[in-house]
Scaffold this motif. Structure first.
Motif: not given
Ligand code: AMP
Ligand code: MG
Length: 509
Positions: A330, A334-335
């Motif tokens: 994380p 973000d992806d």
């Protein structure tokens, strides 16, 4: 998790009493960065006092390195602190929260069940070091354990961690060992003891896993930032600091495990909670050094499947690093898919880094200063011959000498296999620029004469349990200078006889 947010309690037993100077004698220059993290990172609590603290050993050299006054530490007040009976000024005792994979099974909460971090000091060279008591009583993380340690495992950690340091291998250190004057109950009643452990930090892969399991991304970020500031400050300047953090931890672990392999060290319990983010060897439970070379060697009584056998260690470190990488996803992007791709690419560097560290170390062990294509095969063939002949790992390398085959040869039950190898070795050495004396000197500076052989360690512990510390002290003296032959200690270089062999070790928890 019970989190006592009040001030640390000051415990004093009648034996130690208040000192005329108050806490002055024990003014340690604490600066406790971990204790400034949010409350969910730890539980605040003081060690549990013990009835009859007695100093068994103080590491005066390490005290000096830390900028601590060895005389103050061995005074009544100092020993009271090292036993957990007295809280020195500036100390903010905490038990750290962490999780971990134990033998492959995830446990979402482990934590310091019998250890308490007293605080951090900045040593003479400007390095921040944790000072922790191990065996100092129960904590909110103790589960069913008593929070205590027996004298044997405490002195085993003292001996082996100090031996590792003398071998130049990154490790936690041992500052002191005290008897508690109280029994601990294992299979039998044993004298209780407390070890004072010094580490660059006690942050583990399992610390990250603790917060990842709770999906506490804020805590993960705080922890990662703390680790970057503390251990990998140059990662901050990279385009992707968390990826850079991952890659630096991978590099340190790869280098560390290679160092273990090069001296025949078997950690024994490479769970993710025993995998230091700073890249130090940590948690000396059932660890041991191999005598005769056998890649399948396992000492730990609880490692039935051989998960943590000598030859598996590089693979396990890689597995542990994959678990570390998962916790950072994380933070990396973000992806989720993008993060995974990046982390996998980083993890892909491990094999090369480990391979290079191992090969360059092995080359040095056999006296090669240059690299040639056939070196890996040459070294592997020596190891294969050693395995077939049950040759002693440490002594074979120590005795390798192209001008004097007889002493290495004698270690092989099938000496012809050594002879055949030595012919090829000499051919290869002929390509080297170094003269024989330089090579000999270089080899002796990487191939130790003395390692903490298990039978010696066990004998020292058995004597210490009976109150005789002479074998423990002598063993420490020998292991403090592992690369120097000393006639009076020659016997410590010898492998165990069949009757002396100790094949099993215990966590002692
Ligand atoms: P280890 O296998 O020594 O790394 O320990 C694994 C976990 O068990 C850690 O959370 C330790 O704090 C805990 N533990 C080990 N021994 C004890 C003990 N005697 N009392 C309480 N907790 C313990
Ligand atoms: Mg542990």
């Amino acid at each position: 998790m019970a989190n006592d947010t009040g001030l640390p309690l000051l415990h004093e037993t009648p034996e130690t009493g208040a000192l005329p100077h108050g806490g002055d004698l024990l003014r340690l220059p604490f600066d406790n960065s971990y204790a400034r993290l949010p409350d969910r990172f730890f539980a605040r609590l003081a060690p549990t006092p013990v009835g009859g603290p007695r100093l068994m050993k103080l590491n005066r050299g390490l005290a000096e390195e830390l900028g601590l006054d060895a005389d103050a530490l061995s005074s009544r007040a100092g020993v009271a602190m090292l036993a957990g009976n007295r809280i020195a000024e500036g100390s903010e005792p905490i038990a750290l929260a962490y999780a971990g994979h134990q033998f492959g099974n995830f446990v979402p909460q482990l934590g310091d069940g019998r250890a308490i971090l007293l605080g951090e000091v900045v040593d003479r060279r400007g390095r921040r070091r944790d000072i922790q008591l191990k065996g100092s009583g129960p904590t909110p993380f103790s589960r069913r354990g008593d929070g205590r340690a027996a004298v044997g495992p405490v002195l085993r950690e003292y001996i082996v961690s100090e031996a590792m340091a003398a071998l130049g291998i990154p490790t936690t250190r041992s500052l002191a060992a005290v008897l508690t004057g109280e029994p601990v109950y294992r299979e039998t009643a044993l004298p209780g003891a407390v070890l004072t452990r010094v580490a660059s930090s006690h942050i583990r892969v399992g610390t990250f896993q603790f917060f990842a399991a709770r999906e506490d991304v804020e805590a993960l970020r705080l922890l990662a930032d703390h680790v970057i500031d503390r251990h990998y400050p140059d990662a901050r300047d990279e385009a992707q600091p968390y990826r850079a953090l991952f890659e630096r931890v991978i590099a340190r672990q790869a280098g560390l495990v290679a160092r273990w392999m090069l001296v025949g060290f078997i950690h024994g319990v490479m769970n993710t909670d025993n995998c230091s983010i700073a890249g130090e060897t940590i948690d000396y439970g059932p660890c041991a050094f191999m005598d005769h070379y056998d890649p399948k060697t396992v000492f730990s009584s609880i490692d039935h499947g051989g998960r943590y056998a000598y030859a598996n260690q590089p693979r396990i470190a890689h597995w542990n690093l994959a678990r570390f990488g998962e916790t950072l996803l994380p933070l990396i992007a973000d992806d989720a898919e993008a993060a995974l791709a990046i982390a996998n690419e980083s993890l892909g560097t491990y094999q090369r880094l480990y391979g290079e560290a191992l090969m360059s170390g092995m080359r040095r062990k056999v006296g090669l200063f240059t690299a040639e294509d056939g070196d890996a095969a040459l070294i592997q063939d020596l190891l294969t011959a050693m395995a077939e002949s049950e040759a002693d790992f440490t002594l074979t390398f120590r005795r390798l000498d192209p001008e004097l085959d007889i002493s290495a040869r004698a270690l092989f039950s099938q000496p012809e296999s050594y002879d055949a190898w030595a012919v090829r070795w000499r051919e290869r050495l002929a390509h080297e620029p170094q003269d024989a004396a330089t090579r000999r000197q270089a080899m002796r500076s990487v191939n130790p004469a003395y390692i903490p052989r298990n039978h010696r360690v066990e004998a020292a512990l058995a004597a210490a349990v009976e109150g005789d510390y002479a074998p423990f002290e002598e063993l420490l003296t020998v292991l403090a200078r592992p690369f120097e032959d000393r006639l009076e200690y020659a016997a410590y270089g010898e492998p165990p006889s069949a009757g002396q062999r100790v094949c099993q070790t215990f966590c002692g928890t």
